[in-house]
Design a protein around this motif. Structure first.
Motif, mmCIF file in Angstrom:
data_model
loop_
_atom_site.group_PDB
_atom_site.id
_atom_site.type_symbol
_atom_site.label_atom_id
_atom_site.label_comp_id
_atom_site.label_asym_id
_atom_site.label_seq_id
_atom_site.Cartn_x
_atom_site.Cartn_y
_atom_site.Cartn_z
ATOM 1 N N UNK A 1 0.838 -1.206 0.000
ATOM 2 C CA UNK A 1 0.000 0.000 0.000
ATOM 3 C C UNK A 1 0.874 1.256 0.000
ATOM 4 N N UNK A 2 1.951 1.267 0.788
ATOM 5 C CA UNK A 2 2.856 2.407 0.826
ATOM 6 C C UNK A 2 3.575 2.578 -0.517
ATOM 7 N N UNK A 3 4.060 1.472 -1.084
ATOM 8 C CA UNK A 3 4.747 1.567 -2.381
ATOM 9 C C UNK A 3 3.798 2.032 -3.479
ATOM 10 N N UNK A 4 2.541 1.602 -3.421
ATOM 11 C CA UNK A 4 1.548 2.100 -4.381
ATOM 12 C C UNK A 4 1.435 3.609 -4.282
ATOM 13 N N UNK A 5 1.373 4.116 -3.071
ATOM 14 C CA UNK A 5 1.290 5.560 -2.854
ATOM 15 C C UNK A 5 2.523 6.276 -3.418
ATOM 16 N N UNK A 6 3.706 5.744 -3.128
ATOM 17 C CA UNK A 6 4.938 6.376 -3.606
ATOM 18 C C UNK A 6 5.023 6.310 -5.134
ATOM 19 N N UNK A 7 4.734 5.141 -5.711
ATOM 20 C CA UNK A 7 4.818 5.000 -7.163
ATOM 21 C C UNK A 7 3.799 5.877 -7.877
ATOM 22 N N UNK A 8 2.590 5.927 -7.369
ATOM 23 C CA UNK A 8 1.592 6.800 -7.970
ATOM 24 C C UNK A 8 1.993 8.264 -7.845
ATOM 25 N N UNK A 9 2.587 8.632 -6.733
ATOM 26 C CA UNK A 9 3.034 10.014 -6.549
ATOM 27 C C UNK A 9 4.132 10.372 -7.542
ATOM 28 N N UNK A 10 4.998 9.402 -7.852
ATOM 29 C CA UNK A 10 6.105 9.672 -8.773
ATOM 30 C C UNK A 10 5.707 9.574 -10.238
ATOM 31 N N UNK A 11 4.876 8.599 -10.575
ATOM 32 C CA UNK A 11 4.641 8.311 -11.980
ATOM 33 C C UNK A 11 3.228 8.602 -12.470
ATOM 34 N N UNK A 12 2.320 8.918 -11.579
ATOM 35 C CA UNK A 12 0.953 9.220 -12.008
ATOM 36 C C UNK A 12 0.531 10.558 -11.413
ATOM 37 N N UNK A 13 1.323 11.581 -11.715
ATOM 38 C CA UNK A 13 1.068 12.914 -11.167
ATOM 39 C C UNK A 13 -0.291 13.466 -11.567
ATOM 40 N N UNK A 14 -0.720 13.181 -12.791
ATOM 41 C CA UNK A 14 -2.034 13.662 -13.230
ATOM 42 C C UNK A 14 -3.155 13.062 -12.406
ATOM 43 N N UNK A 15 -3.066 11.751 -12.173
ATOM 44 C CA UNK A 15 -4.093 11.080 -11.366
ATOM 45 C C UNK A 15 -4.059 11.572 -9.923
ATOM 46 N N UNK A 16 -2.848 11.650 -9.346
ATOM 47 C CA UNK A 16 -2.735 12.062 -7.945
ATOM 48 C C UNK A 16 -3.140 13.521 -7.762
ATOM 49 N N UNK A 17 -3.024 14.311 -8.805
ATOM 50 C CA UNK A 17 -3.406 15.724 -8.730
ATOM 51 C C UNK A 17 -4.879 15.973 -8.984
ATOM 52 N N UNK A 18 -5.627 14.929 -9.283
ATOM 53 C CA UNK A 18 -7.054 15.085 -9.552
ATOM 54 C C UNK A 18 -7.754 15.612 -8.308
ATOM 55 N N UNK A 19 -8.449 16.741 -8.489
ATOM 56 C CA UNK A 19 -9.168 17.341 -7.356
ATOM 57 C C UNK A 19 -10.453 16.568 -7.102
ATOM 58 N N UNK A 20 -10.671 16.245 -5.858
ATOM 59 C CA UNK A 20 -11.879 15.538 -5.467
ATOM 60 C C UNK A 20 -12.955 16.523 -5.030
ATOM 61 N N UNK A 21 -12.589 17.437 -4.146
ATOM 62 C CA UNK A 21 -13.481 18.517 -3.738
ATOM 63 C C UNK A 21 -12.634 19.623 -3.131
ATOM 64 N N UNK A 22 -12.927 20.846 -3.499
ATOM 65 C CA UNK A 22 -12.130 21.986 -3.039
ATOM 66 C C UNK A 22 -10.683 21.818 -3.454
ATOM 67 N N UNK A 23 -9.791 22.022 -2.503
ATOM 68 C CA UNK A 23 -8.359 21.840 -2.763
ATOM 69 C C UNK A 23 -7.868 20.453 -2.353
ATOM 70 N N UNK A 24 -8.768 19.545 -2.107
ATOM 71 C CA UNK A 24 -8.412 18.181 -1.708
ATOM 72 C C UNK A 24 -8.260 17.325 -2.956
ATOM 73 N N UNK A 25 -7.055 16.764 -3.138
ATOM 74 C CA UNK A 25 -6.819 15.915 -4.306
ATOM 75 C C UNK A 25 -6.576 14.467 -3.879
ATOM 76 N N UNK A 26 -6.393 13.605 -4.844
ATOM 77 C CA UNK A 26 -6.208 12.179 -4.591
ATOM 78 C C UNK A 26 -4.951 11.934 -3.754
ATOM 79 N N UNK A 27 -3.880 12.656 -4.026
ATOM 80 C CA UNK A 27 -2.631 12.469 -3.283
ATOM 81 C C UNK A 27 -2.833 12.780 -1.801
ATOM 82 N N UNK A 28 -3.585 13.826 -1.504
ATOM 83 C CA UNK A 28 -3.835 14.179 -0.117
ATOM 84 C C UNK A 28 -4.636 13.080 0.590
ATOM 85 N N UNK A 29 -5.633 12.551 -0.081
ATOM 86 C CA UNK A 29 -6.447 11.482 0.492
ATOM 87 C C UNK A 29 -5.592 10.229 0.707
#
Length: 122
Positions: free
Chosen positions: A55-83
């Motif tokens: 689960x931690x490596x998924x978070x790190x890999x997505x943060x490094x290689x899927x910036x568009x997905x992790x930057x997707x805003x869910x509501x307000x200034x809260x994005x996928x990476x923050x969640x």
């Protein structure tokens, strides 16, 4: 100043309690009860550790290689990476709580039984 004389007379009640010998520790380590305790611990700790690291490596890999997905805003200034980041904290505390309950129900009674048996043999 050190002397070669005998120790001064005094209370002999200050002796430490009897300690198990190395052979007794080895005997307990080789006992079926201790083996069962280790299996119980390992059957809990290893899978949960592997799952958390994945689960931690998924978070790190997505943060490094899927910036568009992790930057997707869910509501307000809260994005996928923050969640996902908050999810890391939540899962850490959940695992600690879950392990605490597991240990008190499954591991501690077995460990206490082994300890009391070993102390009775002294």
């Amino acid at each position: 100043m050190a002397t070669d004389g005998p120790p001064p007379p005094g209370d002999s009640d200050t002796s430490t309690p009897a300690q198990p010998t190395t052979a007794q520790y080895v005997q307990v380590q080789e006992s079926p009860e201790f083996g069962e305790l280790r299996r119980t611990y390992r059957s809990f700790a290893f899978p949960l550790t592997v799952a958390f690291i994945a689960w931690y490596l998924l978070y790190v890999l997505l943060s490094n290689y899927a910036g568009g997905f992790m930057g997707t805003k869910l509501f307000g200034n809260i994005n996928v990476a923050f969640v996902f980041g908050l999810g890391q904290f939540v899962t850490t505390f959940l695992i600690a709580w879950f392990y605490s309950k597991f240990a008190s129900q499954k591991l501690d009674p077995k460990g206490a039984a082994i300890k009391s048996r070993m102390e009775a043999d002294l």
